[in-house]
Enzyme design. Structure first.
Site, PDB file in Angstrom:
ATOM      1  N   ASN A  42       0.839  -1.193   0.000  1.00  0.00           N
ATOM      2  CA  ASN A  42       0.000   0.000   0.000  1.00  0.00           C
ATOM      3  C   ASN A  42       0.878   1.248   0.000  1.00  0.00           C
ATOM      4  OD1 ASN A  42       0.608  -0.884   2.693  1.00  0.00           O
ATOM      5  ND2 ASN A  42      -1.028   0.355   3.536  1.00  0.00           N
ATOM      6  N   GLU A  44       0.369   5.175   0.604  1.00  0.00           N
ATOM      7  CA  GLU A  44      -0.571   6.191   1.077  1.00  0.00           C
ATOM      8  C   GLU A  44      -0.158   7.579   0.596  1.00  0.00           C
ATOM      9  OE1 GLU A  44      -0.940   5.555   5.331  1.00  0.00           O
ATOM     10  OE2 GLU A  44      -2.229   3.792   4.955  1.00  0.00           O
ATOM     11  N   CYS A  53      -3.993   0.567  -2.633  1.00  0.00           N
ATOM     12  CA  CYS A  53      -3.850  -0.660  -1.845  1.00  0.00           C
ATOM     13  C   CYS A  53      -2.748  -1.564  -2.419  1.00  0.00           C
ATOM     14  CB  CYS A  53      -5.150  -1.448  -1.850  1.00  0.00           C
ATOM     15  SG  CYS A  53      -6.514  -0.640  -1.013  1.00  0.00           S
ATOM     16  N   GLU A  55      -2.866  -4.677  -3.105  1.00  0.00           N
ATOM     17  CA  GLU A  55      -3.358  -5.577  -4.160  1.00  0.00           C
ATOM     18  C   GLU A  55      -3.302  -4.911  -5.531  1.00  0.00           C
ATOM     19  OE1 GLU A  55      -4.689  -4.822  -1.270  1.00  0.00           O
ATOM     20  OE2 GLU A  55      -5.930  -6.440  -0.459  1.00  0.00           O
TER      21      GLU A  55
HETATM   22  N1  THU Z   1      -5.205  -1.558   2.496  1.00  0.00           N
HETATM   23  C1  THU Z   1      -4.634  -2.357   1.560  1.00  0.00           C
HETATM   24  O1  THU Z   1      -3.563  -2.047   1.017  1.00  0.00           O
HETATM   25  N2  THU Z   1      -5.257  -3.513   1.229  1.00  0.00           N
HETATM   26  C2  THU Z   1      -6.342  -4.011   1.884  1.00  0.00           C
HETATM   27  O2  THU Z   1      -6.811  -5.091   1.552  1.00  0.00           O
HETATM   28  C3  THU Z   1      -6.925  -3.254   3.002  1.00  0.00           C
HETATM   29  C4  THU Z   1      -6.487  -1.832   3.104  1.00  0.00           C
HETATM   30  C5  THU Z   1      -4.482  -0.351   2.938  1.00  0.00           C
HETATM   31  C6  THU Z   1      -5.065   0.962   2.522  1.00  0.00           C
HETATM   32  C7  THU Z   1      -4.519   1.876   3.609  1.00  0.00           C
HETATM   33  O3  THU Z   1      -3.203   2.280   3.260  1.00  0.00           O
HETATM   34  C8  THU Z   1      -4.425   0.996   4.832  1.00  0.00           C
HETATM   35  O4  THU Z   1      -4.434  -0.342   4.356  1.00  0.00           O
HETATM   36  C9  THU Z   1      -5.554   1.187   5.837  1.00  0.00           C
HETATM   37  O5  THU Z   1      -6.779   1.063   5.217  1.00  0.00           O
END
Ligand code: THU
Length: 133
Positions: A42, A44, A53, A55
């Site tokens: 992820n 941000e 994210c 994925e």
């Molecule tokens: N996040 C992901 O990368 N994948 C997921 O399946 C759940 C959420 C990340 C987004 C954000 O940076 C952090 O987790 C909190 O939501």
């Protein structure tokens, strides 16, 4: 490659997450049909809604490398106390490239991995009438 090995790659990748706002690291490992594994984390942003994210990072990296056929996906959330499944947006994006029987593994540690499928996470998948060119 076993799903435990794929999960270990996702777990290792999570250490590279850029998550200074949530402090919630996520790693993804996408097994391609040629046997290679593409990882993602992820990423941000201070404009929170622009966060990507793990994925989708893995998926878009794979496509960038010319890989569009996938065998399995593992997701690691080491900062959670329990397995965390892909968000709704990622389920929709993944569904573009994989079928209902595509295996997805998610866990916070190697001893609590949940095994599921695209079809279980994303039932009633729609819009297939929009044919690909
Ligand atoms: N996040 C992901 O990368 N994948 C997921 O399946 C759940 C959420 C990340 C987004 C954000 O940076 C952090 O987790 C909190 O939501």
């Amino acid at each position: 490659m076993t799903h435990n090995e794929l999960f270990a790659l996702a777990f290792a990748a999570a250490s590279k997450a850029y998550a200074p706002y949530s402090n919630f690291r996520v790693g993804a490992a996408l097994l391609c049909d040629d046997g290679t594994v593409i990882t993602g984390v992820n990423v941000e942003n201070r404009s929170y809604g622009l966060t990507i994210c793990a994925e989708r990072t893995a998926l878009t990296t794979a496509v960038t490398q010319g890989k569009t056929k996938f065998t399995a996906l593992a997701i690691a959330t080491p900062d959670a106390q329990y397995p965390v499944s892909p968000c709704g947006a990622c389920r929709q994006v993944l569904s573009e490239f994989v079928q209902a029987d595509f295996p997805i593994y998610f866990g916070s540690t190697s001893d609590n991995i949940i095994a599921t499928t695209m079809g279980e996470l994303f039932p009633f998948d729609a819009l297939h009438e929009l044919k690909k060119q």
